[in-house]
Design a protein around this motif. Structure first.
Motif, short mmCIF file in Angstrom:
data_model
loop_
_atom_site.label_atom_id
_atom_site.label_comp_id
_atom_site.label_asym_id
_atom_site.label_seq_id
_atom_site.Cartn_x
_atom_site.Cartn_y
_atom_site.Cartn_z
N ASP A 281 -19.97 -26.54 9.28
CA ASP A 281 -20.49 -25.66 10.32
C ASP A 281 -20.44 -24.20 9.84
O ASP A 281 -19.71 -23.86 8.92
N PRO A 282 -21.22 -23.33 10.50
CA PRO A 282 -21.11 -21.90 10.18
C PRO A 282 -19.71 -21.37 10.44
O PRO A 282 -18.96 -21.94 11.25
N LEU A 283 -19.35 -20.31 9.75
CA LEU A 283 -18.06 -19.66 9.98
C LEU A 283 -17.95 -19.22 11.44
O LEU A 283 -18.89 -18.66 12.00
N ARG A 284 -16.82 -19.52 12.05
CA ARG A 284 -16.62 -19.18 13.46
C ARG A 284 -15.73 -17.95 13.55
O ARG A 284 -14.60 -17.94 13.06
N VAL A 285 -16.24 -16.90 14.21
CA VAL A 285 -15.53 -15.62 14.31
C VAL A 285 -15.24 -15.33 15.77
O VAL A 285 -16.15 -15.28 16.60
N ALA A 286 -13.96 -15.13 16.10
CA ALA A 286 -13.56 -14.80 17.46
C ALA A 286 -13.53 -13.28 17.63
O ALA A 286 -12.99 -12.56 16.78
N ILE A 287 -14.12 -12.80 18.72
CA ILE A 287 -14.04 -11.38 19.07
C ILE A 287 -12.96 -11.26 20.14
O ILE A 287 -13.12 -11.76 21.26
N ALA A 288 -11.85 -10.64 19.79
CA ALA A 288 -10.69 -10.60 20.67
C ALA A 288 -10.29 -9.16 20.94
O ALA A 288 -10.72 -8.23 20.25
N GLY A 289 -9.44 -8.98 21.96
CA GLY A 289 -8.96 -7.64 22.26
C GLY A 289 -8.58 -7.50 23.71
O GLY A 289 -8.61 -8.46 24.49
N ARG A 290 -8.24 -6.29 24.10
CA ARG A 290 -7.80 -6.03 25.45
C ARG A 290 -8.98 -6.02 26.42
O ARG A 290 -10.13 -5.91 26.02
N LEU A 291 -8.65 -6.12 27.71
CA LEU A 291 -9.66 -6.05 28.75
C LEU A 291 -10.39 -4.71 28.68
O LEU A 291 -9.78 -3.66 28.47
N LYS A 292 -11.71 -4.75 28.81
CA LYS A 292 -12.56 -3.57 28.83
C LYS A 292 -12.51 -2.77 27.53
O LYS A 292 -12.72 -1.55 27.53
N ALA A 293 -12.25 -3.46 26.43
CA ALA A 293 -12.27 -2.78 25.13
C ALA A 293 -13.69 -2.71 24.56
O ALA A 293 -13.90 -2.06 23.54
N GLY A 294 -14.65 -3.37 25.21
CA GLY A 294 -16.02 -3.37 24.72
C GLY A 294 -16.36 -4.57 23.87
O GLY A 294 -17.29 -4.51 23.06
N LYS A 295 -15.63 -5.68 24.04
CA LYS A 295 -15.86 -6.86 23.20
C LYS A 295 -17.26 -7.45 23.40
O LYS A 295 -17.96 -7.73 22.44
N SER A 296 -17.66 -7.65 24.67
CA SER A 296 -18.95 -8.28 24.93
C SER A 296 -20.11 -7.40 24.49
O SER A 296 -21.14 -7.90 24.01
N GLU B 101 -11.01 -24.68 21.45
CA GLU B 101 -12.32 -24.17 21.01
C GLU B 101 -12.17 -22.88 20.22
O GLU B 101 -12.81 -22.69 19.19
N VAL B 102 -11.31 -21.98 20.69
CA VAL B 102 -11.14 -20.70 20.02
C VAL B 102 -10.08 -20.79 18.92
O VAL B 102 -10.14 -20.09 17.93
N ALA B 103 -9.13 -21.70 19.09
CA ALA B 103 -8.13 -21.88 18.03
C ALA B 103 -8.79 -22.37 16.75
O ALA B 103 -8.23 -22.25 15.67
N ALA B 104 -10.01 -22.92 16.88
CA ALA B 104 -10.74 -23.39 15.70
C ALA B 104 -11.44 -22.26 14.96
O ALA B 104 -12.02 -22.49 13.90
N ALA B 105 -11.40 -21.04 15.51
CA ALA B 105 -12.04 -19.92 14.82
C ALA B 105 -11.31 -19.65 13.51
O ALA B 105 -10.10 -19.71 13.43
N GLU B 106 -12.08 -19.38 12.47
CA GLU B 106 -11.49 -19.14 11.15
C GLU B 106 -11.29 -17.66 10.86
O GLU B 106 -10.65 -17.30 9.88
N ALA B 107 -11.86 -16.78 11.68
CA ALA B 107 -11.75 -15.35 11.43
C ALA B 107 -11.77 -14.62 12.77
O ALA B 107 -12.17 -15.18 13.79
N VAL B 108 -11.33 -13.37 12.77
CA VAL B 108 -11.26 -12.61 14.01
C VAL B 108 -11.70 -11.17 13.79
O VAL B 108 -11.44 -10.57 12.74
N VAL B 109 -12.42 -10.65 14.77
CA VAL B 109 -12.68 -9.22 14.88
C VAL B 109 -11.89 -8.76 16.10
O VAL B 109 -12.16 -9.19 17.22
N TYR B 110 -10.88 -7.92 15.87
CA TYR B 110 -10.03 -7.49 16.98
C TYR B 110 -10.43 -6.07 17.39
O TYR B 110 -10.41 -5.15 16.59
#
Length: 483
Positions: A18-33, A145-154
């Motif tokens: 599958d394609p590399l899965r990247v989680a976008i994580a951070g605090r509430l209202k940090a602008g993740k979406s 689902e998210v624990a399967a992410a291989e990388a993160v943008v925090y």
């Protein structure tokens, strides 16, 4: 091998395709979406609070736009995009029952990168905050689902807090062998356009602040990139129209003093007399905010004939987003095979440790040991060595550490050796010299732990010298991971 362990092994193998899965994580209202929308190139992830922002949402490539709400019992409930082409704010299923939202889009940017949008940490809504902790891996059993992410943008704003660090550490511990290192993580200093509180230039502050945070997180993320995500979303999603450009031109024609007052605060921008109406002003605020409006007005004042397309390109450059794209390519896309291999090793090691059948455990451990000893799989030993160096578990001089990480995460000899224009012969000579240098370090000057890593690196450079051919590409060329 039992059907249970065999099935889990099959799942691990399937994920490698599958394609590399990247989680976008951070605090509430940090602008993740907002950042997710910029990465995808479409405004599809809702940025206002709603049911959909309290659950994990996965964006992946598909032949048609489609939304499936996946509940914890495995059932799927299909929804259409709303009239604005976004994930609807109401999912039709209580958030507590939702495992994740699966969104397939025809965006080409998702062909080799699956993006996972997570809820915010430290929400005033306790349930939302708990789901956010699951999303970064604190509770991987309830957020597989998210624990399967291989990388993160925090994503964080202004300064990293203690719970930001804990969230990153928890993601790493749950998700990848290359975890707790900068190999699979990037930091984003978000909302830099709000640092000055108005239309002033934020970059003299944003740049040094991002550098400071990068120093504090040097063992956790590869870089911290400052970004004005709202400008990036507007530019990348095509949200600025010719009518918007004309409204900005009308503002740019105001006397400079009048424009400065207007751009002092959002309230003044909405309430002071201006040559554009209230609806148009609100539209500009939601797309550009004060800094973007001021920047656009300055561009149009300097060149009143500036077209919409060129204005959008300048806004994108002013957002800092191109640097983030380059960093994602360099850190994730170039390294995706290595990152995914590390993720698979972690899953297999856990499977070997927790499989109930002792025969299955023995077979899995024997297989892992054989793979790590096989010269054909020397990259796995390099990955392990790079992880130990990058976390500081085995300290190396900084240039040696960076060289080891390049060797472990790339098969491009020009990139690894830092010789972008070298020919085959020069590459071979340089790789042999590097192998000798690491071997010499292993036997003279290194401690026992460093010596073990140095022997692995020496062997890696010896193998690299055998494969240093021009067909492997040049540094700077983005080579998506093989799937």
């Amino acid at each position: 091998m039992s059907s249970g362990a065999g099935g889990q092994l099959q799942q691990i193998g399937n994920r490698l395709n599958d394609p590399l899965r990247v989680a976008i994580a951070g605090r509430l209202k940090a602008g993740k979406s907002t950042l997710v929308n910029a990465l995808i190139g479409r405004r599809v992830a809702p940025t206002a609070a709603g049911e959909c922002t309290r659950v994990v949402t996965r964006f992946r490539y598909g032949p048609a736009d489609r939304i499936d709400v996946v509940t914890r019992d495995g059932a799927r409930h299909s929804l259409p995009l709303d009239e604005d082409g976004m994930v609807p704010s109401r999912l039709g299923v209580p958030a507590a029952r939702v495992a994740h939202v699966d969104v397939t889009l025809t965006s080409d940017r998702l062909r080799d990168l699956t993006v996972v949008d997570t809820p915010g940490l430290s929400s005033t809504d306790v349930a939302s905050s708990e789901r956010a902790e699951e999303a970064v891996g604190i509770d991987p059993d309830s957020a597989g689902e998210v624990a399967a992410a291989e990388a993160v943008v925090y994503v964080f704003t202004q300064a990293v807090r203690a719970d930001d660090r804990r969230a990153l550490e928890s993601f790493h511990a749950a998700s990848a062998r290359l975890a707790t290192s900068p190999i699979n993580a990037i930091g984003v200093l978000g909302k830099v356009d709000t640092l000055t509180g108005g239309a002033g230039d934020p970059w003299p502050t944003a740049g040094p602040l991002a550098d400071q945070q990068a120093g504090l997180l040097a063992r956790t993320v590869s870089d911290v990139v400052p970004v004005a995500a709202l400008l990036a979303e507007t530019a990348e999603a095509g949200r600025l129209t010719a009518a918007d450009r004309d409204a900005l031109a009308a503002l740019a024609a105001l006397p400079p003093a009048s424009l400065r007052v207007l751009l002092t605060s959002a309230d003044l921008f909405r309430g002071r007399p201006a040559p554009i109406g209230a609806e148009q002003r609100e539209r500009l605020l939601t797309r550009l905010d004060l800094y973007g409006i001021g920047f656009a007005c300055a561009q149009l004042a300097g060149d009143p004939r500036l077209g919409t397309g060129e204005l959008v390109r300048r806004l994108l450059a002013a957002s800092g987003f191109p640097r983030l794209q380059e960093t994602v390519d360099r850190t994730f896309r170039w390294r995706c095979d290595a990152i995914k291999a590390g993720w698979a090793l972690t899953r297999m090691q856990r499977l070997a440790g927790f499989t109930p059948d002792p025969r299955d455990r023995a077979a899995l451990r024997d297989g892992l040991e054989a793979a790590l000893r096989d010269p054909s799989y020397h990259r796995l030993r390099l990955l392990d060595a790079a992880q130990r160096a990058a976390t500081g578990a085995v300290p190396l001089p900084a240039p040696w550490e960076q060289e080891l990480i390049r060797l472990a995460t790339s098969d491009d000899p020009r990139f690894v050796l830092g010789l972008p224009d070298a020919g085959d012969a020069e590459l071979t000579t340089a790789a042999i010299a590097a192998a000798g240098r690491w071997r010499a370090y292993a036997v003279d000057g290194a401690g026992p732990a460093q010596a073990r890593l140095a022997h692995v690196a020496s062997r890696g450079f010896h193998l690299l010298s055998q494969s240093a051919v021009a067909s492997r590409g040049v540094t700077g060329e983005v080579r998506p991971c093989r799937t």
